[in-house]
Every structure is written in structure tokens, then in C-alpha cells.
Design an enzyme around this catalytic site. Structure first.
Site, PDB file in Angstrom:
ATOM      1  N   HIS A 189       1.597  -2.330   9.461  1.00  0.00           N
ATOM      2  CA  HIS A 189       2.982  -2.634   9.124  1.00  0.00           C
ATOM      3  C   HIS A 189       3.986  -2.063  10.140  1.00  0.00           C
ATOM      4  CE1 HIS A 189       2.447  -4.519   5.173  1.00  0.00           C
ATOM      5  NE2 HIS A 189       1.477  -3.645   4.954  1.00  0.00           N
TER       6      HIS A 189
ATOM      7  N   HIS B  18       0.824  -1.201   0.000  1.00  0.00           N
ATOM      8  CA  HIS B  18       0.000   0.000   0.000  1.00  0.00           C
ATOM      9  C   HIS B  18       0.867   1.263   0.000  1.00  0.00           C
ATOM     10  CE1 HIS B  18      -3.892  -2.057   1.673  1.00  0.00           C
ATOM     11  NE2 HIS B  18      -3.551  -2.464   0.469  1.00  0.00           N
TER      12      HIS B  18
END
Length: 262
Positions: A214, A155
Site C-alpha cells: 500500500h 489490513h
């Protein structure tokens, strides 16, 4: 003034300028660092956007390249043909989307290989019991396990690249004047407004990724790959003659903005 014009005017003022193209890469890097710091400090509670099932993630981010591709395709085709009146030149500029597709495919495939190469399969997210018979993420998930590897943020990479690519292509509006053709003016304005809101969504969801998902290193690598892909194309390769080239963005085409009446 038409509602579409009223909407497009402030967006054009904000997005279609050289300072935006110069500053956005640094802004994205700053958002990644700031969001990652807030995540590390655990200052924000969970929210709707911290769920991977939020609608923006499902219907926009997971289809980010498709949204970017299919909105940029008519925008690049119409604006560049309007300025050049040359089908081959228009096709040359459209090939930027083929380059972007290759960048997206190669980078995301590489990320998956890196995660497979660096990971191991465990029975649960607690990482307490190693399952050695599963050698890839796919095998591990099919076996009901949990794969733990270096998961570079796709992303962060893709939203960086898409946002920068859209802003670069908007530069053509510096030299394009469609006011003599109301129908064409409406079409270009509609595409511009759609691309502008898409860019705002990409930047916002990029920040949400930094806030909620993340590890820092995974987001840093993803963002740097996105920045490198943009720089390698729009700031290096596209300056060469044997390339898709940059969108027209100076007044050399005429003494005033190029009028497009048909």
C-alpha cells in the site's frame, strides 16, 4: 510450574497492564510510520513476507476477525461469568463481539465503495489504456483489467482494531484468580496464551503491511480508522451505561483478586 503457566507468566507481565493499553495505539502508529518510511526509502529487499501468498497472510490475516472472534468468545464468556455469576452480564459483555463484527463489516464495505468510487479500469498495471465500460472493480477484474483506485488498507485497519480489542479484554485478568480450580485455570491460561500469540501475530503482520504494501496515505487512513473504532468503543461508548461495558479491571469486586473456584 506447568509449561502453560511458564509460558503465560511473561506474557501476562507484558500484555496485561494498563501501560500496554495506553501505549499500544501509539506503538502501532509508530510502526506504521516507520515501516512506511523504510518502504519509501526502499531499504529492504523483497522477502517471503513481502509475498501476499505467505502462510501468515493466507491463514491468519485474511481471517483476522474470525480468529479474534472465536478466541475472544470463550475468553470473555468464561472470565466475565466467573466474576459476575450473572448470565445477563456475561451476555452483555459478549455483545462487544457483535459490535466488533458490525465495525468490521461496515468499515470494510465502506473501503470497497471508496475504491470503486475513486477508481478506474485499465488494461494493465501500467495504467496506459483506460477501459471505460467497466465501472466497478469487480467488473474490471472479470473483464481481465486492472482497477486503480484509493485502496484504503483493510489490513492496517483490522489488525489495529483486533490487537487493541484483545489487549483491552485481557484487562479482566487483573481481578480474576482461577488458582482454586485447576481445570478452569488451565482453560483460561490456554485461551490467554492463544490470544497473546495472536496479538503478536497481528502486530507483526501490521508492521509487514507497513513495510511492503500500500501507499502511505492508504495505510494511514486504515490505521486511523482502526484507532478511531477502538477509541469510539472502549474509550467512549463502553464507558456509558447503555453499552456492552468494559471488562472488570479494578479491585472493587473484592479486597483481593476475585477467586473463581467453579
Amino acid at each position: 510450574m506447568e509449561p502453560l503457566d511458564r509460558c503465560a507468566r511473561p506474557l501476562r507481565t507484558a500484555l496485561v497492564r494498563s501501560s500496554m493499553r495506553r501505549g499500544l495505539p501509539w506503538g502501532l502508529l509508530g510502526l506504521m510510520l516507520g515501516g512506511s518510511l523504510l518502504k519509501a526509502l526502499a531499504l529492504l529487499p523483497d522477502s517471503y513476507l513481502s509475498s501476499k501468498r505467505n502462510l501468515l497472510n493466507i491463514y491468519f490475516v485474511k481471517l483476522a476477525w474470525a480468529w479474534t472472534f472465536w478466541l475472544l468468545l470463550p475468553f470473555i464468556a468464561i472470565t466475565n461469568y466467573c466474576l459476575s455469576r450473572n448470565v445477563l452480564e456475561m451476555l452483555r459483555r459478549i455483545s462487544t463481539l457483535l459490535v466488533g463484527t458490525m465495525v468490521w463489516y461496515v468499515c470494510t464495505s465502506l473501503f470497497l465503495h471508496i475504491e470503486d468510487f475513486t477508481g478506474s479500469c485499465y488494461k494493465s498495471p501500467a495504467l496506459d489504456v483506460l477501459v471505460q465500460e467497466h465501472l466497478s472493480k469487480r467488473q474490471c477484474r472479470q473483464g481481465g483489467g486492472f482497477w486503480h483506485g484509493f485502496d484504503i488498507s483493510g489490513h492496517s485497519f483490522l489488525l489495529t482494531y483486533c490487537a487493541l480489542m484483545i489487549v483491552e479484554e485481557m484487562a479482566v485478568l487483573h481481578v480474576l484468580n482461577t488458582e482454586r480450580s485447576p481445570r478452569l485455570h488451565a482453560v483460561v491460561n490456554a485461551l490467554f496464551v492463544a490470544l497473546s500469540f495472536l496479538t503478536l501475530i497481528w502486530v507483526w503482520m501490521f508492521f509487514c503491511t507497513a513495510l511492503y504494501f500500500h501507499d502511505f496515505s492508504q495505510k494511514l487512513f486504515g490505521t486511523l480508522v482502526g484507532l478511531s473504532a477502538w477509541y469510539g468503543t472502549y474509550r467512549f461508548w463502553y464507558l456509558k451505561s447503555f453499552s456492552p461495558g468494559l471488562p472488570p479491571q479494578n479491585a472493587s469486586l473484592s479486597s483481593k483478586k476475585a477467586n473463581c473456584s467453579r
